[in-house]
Scaffold this motif. Structure first.
Motif, PDB file in Angstrom:
ATOM      1  N   GLN A   1       0.349   4.009   1.529  1.00  0.00           N
ATOM      2  CA  GLN A   1       0.369   4.480   2.910  1.00  0.00           C
ATOM      3  C   GLN A   1      -0.189   3.388   3.801  1.00  0.00           C
ATOM      4  N   ASP A   2       0.316   3.325   5.005  1.00  0.00           N
ATOM      5  CA  ASP A   2      -0.155   2.335   5.979  1.00  0.00           C
ATOM      6  C   ASP A   2       0.046   0.896   5.504  1.00  0.00           C
TER       7      ASP A   2
ATOM      8  N   LYS B   1       1.159  -2.907   5.196  1.00  0.00           N
ATOM      9  CA  LYS B   1       1.231  -3.984   6.185  1.00  0.00           C
ATOM     10  C   LYS B   1       2.698  -4.213   6.532  1.00  0.00           C
TER      11      LYS B   1
ATOM     12  N   TRP C   1      -1.238  -3.995  12.357  1.00  0.00           N
ATOM     13  CA  TRP C   1      -1.403  -5.216  11.578  1.00  0.00           C
ATOM     14  C   TRP C   1      -1.163  -6.482  12.408  1.00  0.00           C
TER      15      TRP C   1
ATOM     16  N   VAL D   1      -7.930   1.076   6.977  1.00  0.00           N
ATOM     17  CA  VAL D   1      -6.983   1.086   5.858  1.00  0.00           C
ATOM     18  C   VAL D   1      -7.732   0.724   4.580  1.00  0.00           C
TER      19      VAL D   1
ATOM     20  N   CYS E   1      -9.013  -4.730   7.217  1.00  0.00           N
ATOM     21  CA  CYS E   1      -8.757  -3.376   6.711  1.00  0.00           C
ATOM     22  C   CYS E   1      -9.836  -2.407   7.187  1.00  0.00           C
TER      23      CYS E   1
ATOM     24  N   LEU F   1       0.841  -1.193   0.000  1.00  0.00           N
ATOM     25  CA  LEU F   1       0.000   0.000   0.000  1.00  0.00           C
ATOM     26  C   LEU F   1       0.883   1.252   0.000  1.00  0.00           C
TER      27      LEU F   1
END
Length: 131
Positions: free
Chosen positions: A18-19, A21, A88, A59, A54, A16
């Motif tokens: 941003q953010d 895993k 996560w 997310v 998510c 991703l």
């Protein structure tokens, strides 16, 4: 180079923008450190679970998914049991700490395997072209 097959839906989350895993949850620890190829498995059974996780942590869940292909590489920088503070991390699992995700421009189709595994020479040539 070692490879880990991750269920489709989860595999894409390492990359991703941003953010991303940053923890892989497993029932077993790893002493492996360094580069680790991420292979998206062929099974669709975990997609709903990935989507729900998510939603729970806020997310974005990206689609479409890749099935049966190496999608990128991450670096394993550590492993602990139930110590990670990452959003996560899942309780009761070993937390493989990951960094430096690099998504491949083109997924590399191949069969996966259980545990850590090494791809064939032919697949590694395709990996090296994308590194």
């Amino acid at each position: 180079m070692k490879t880990l097959t991750v269920c489709a839906g989860w595999a894409e989350l390492f990359f991703l923008p941003q953010d991303a895993k940053d923890v892989e949850n497993r029932s077993w620890p790893t002493s492996h450190r360094g580069s680790l190829l991420i292979h998206a498995g062929k099974s669709k059974k975990e997609i709903l679970s990935a989507r729900n996780h998510c939603l729970m942590i806020g997310v974005p869940f990206l689609e479409p998914f890749v099935f049966g292909a190496i999608v990128g590489v991450v670096d394993v920088v550590g492993c602990d049991f139930r110590e990670s503070k990452s959003r996560w991390a899942m309780f009761g699992q070993y937390h493989w700490h990951l960094a430096n995700p690099r998504l491949f421009a083109e997924p590399i189709a191949c069969n996966g395997s259980l545990s850590l595994w090494e791809p064939s020479i032919e697949i590694m040539k395709k990996v090296e072209e994308q590194l």
